[in-house]
Design a protein around this motif. Structure first.
Motif, PDB file in Angstrom:
ATOM      1  N   ARG A 101       0.844  -1.206   0.000  1.00 23.29           N
ATOM      2  CA  ARG A 101       0.000   0.000   0.000  1.00 23.29           C
ATOM      3  C   ARG A 101       0.879   1.256   0.000  1.00 23.29           C
ATOM      4  O   ARG A 101       0.628   2.199  -0.732  1.00 23.29           O
ATOM      5  N   GLN A 102       1.923   1.258   0.816  1.00 21.17           N
ATOM      6  CA  GLN A 102       2.839   2.398   0.880  1.00 21.17           C
ATOM      7  C   GLN A 102       3.586   2.567  -0.438  1.00 21.17           C
ATOM      8  O   GLN A 102       3.790   3.693  -0.898  1.00 21.17           O
ATOM      9  N   ASP A 126       1.265   4.181  -2.793  1.00 22.11           N
ATOM     10  CA  ASP A 126       1.144   5.602  -2.426  1.00 22.11           C
ATOM     11  C   ASP A 126       2.365   6.392  -2.900  1.00 22.11           C
ATOM     12  O   ASP A 126       2.230   7.508  -3.410  1.00 22.11           O
ATOM     13  N   ARG A 127       3.558   5.810  -2.750  1.00 26.55           N
ATOM     14  CA  ARG A 127       4.791   6.489  -3.190  1.00 26.55           C
ATOM     15  C   ARG A 127       4.786   6.671  -4.715  1.00 26.55           C
ATOM     16  O   ARG A 127       5.198   7.705  -5.230  1.00 26.55           O
ATOM     17  N   ASP A 135       2.107   6.865  -6.628  1.00 25.23           N
ATOM     18  CA  ASP A 135       1.127   7.920  -6.915  1.00 25.23           C
ATOM     19  C   ASP A 135       1.705   9.299  -6.621  1.00 25.23           C
ATOM     20  O   ASP A 135       1.508  10.244  -7.384  1.00 25.23           O
ATOM     21  N   GLU A 136       2.432   9.410  -5.516  1.00 26.13           N
ATOM     22  CA  GLU A 136       3.073  10.683  -5.154  1.00 26.13           C
ATOM     23  C   GLU A 136       4.069  11.097  -6.241  1.00 26.13           C
ATOM     24  O   GLU A 136       4.095  12.243  -6.673  1.00 26.13           O
TER      25      GLU A 136
END
Length: 156
Positions: free
Chosen positions: A140-141, A144-145, A147-148
């Protein structure tokens, strides 16, 4: 609808989930199950000898035995470890391939998958550098990274 090509275990699990409020009613489960079958499986069902099935568990066991060759075989971790970003491949194309393969692996190897994803990017790719600076500890992280990174890229 079970079409004979999809994973039969998945099909039975989806059927059970849809019927969860009726799961104690074996007769109803057996009567409704055929409505989830496509033509090939329906021919099999219609060919069952009357009275040969006495429970829903027995019905799903017979179903699995008949369509065992249609079961999805999970991919070994080696498939994920062998993935590399191809020269000229866009990040989106690579992400699509990577996550598709990741989802075919049944065992939880998040830590290996995170490292594999990073090292399989082209060495000069900025995302690889970004992920080296901002370590991810879960899938998940990692997502997220990514996507960032994509948001930062779009803003430039």
């Amino acid at each position: 609808m079970y079409n004979g090509r999809m994973d039969l275990v998945e099909h039975v699990n989806h059927f059970n989930q849809r019927m969860v409020v009726h799961s104690k009613n074996e007769a109803l489960m057996c009567m409704v199950f055929p409505s989830s079958l496509g033509p090939v499986a329906m021919r099999w069902f219609d060919g069952l000898e009357e009275g040969s099935i006495s429970s829903f568990q027995e019905l799903t066991r017979a179903f699995r035995a008949r369509f065992v060759t249609c079961s999805r075989v999970p991919c070994p971790l080696d498939f994920l470890l062998s993935m590399v970003m191809r020269e000229g491949e866009t990040l989106k194309m690579y992400l699509d391939r990577y996550w598709e393969m990741f989802n075919k692996i049944d065992v939880n190897f998040d830590d290996v998958a995170i490292r594999t994803f990073k090292v399989s990017l082209l060495a000069e790719h900025d995302l690889r550098k970004f992920l080296t600076r901002k370590l991810a500890k879960s899938i998940r992280q990692l997502m997220d990274r990514i996507d960032e990174y994509k948001r930062v890229e779009e803003d430039q």
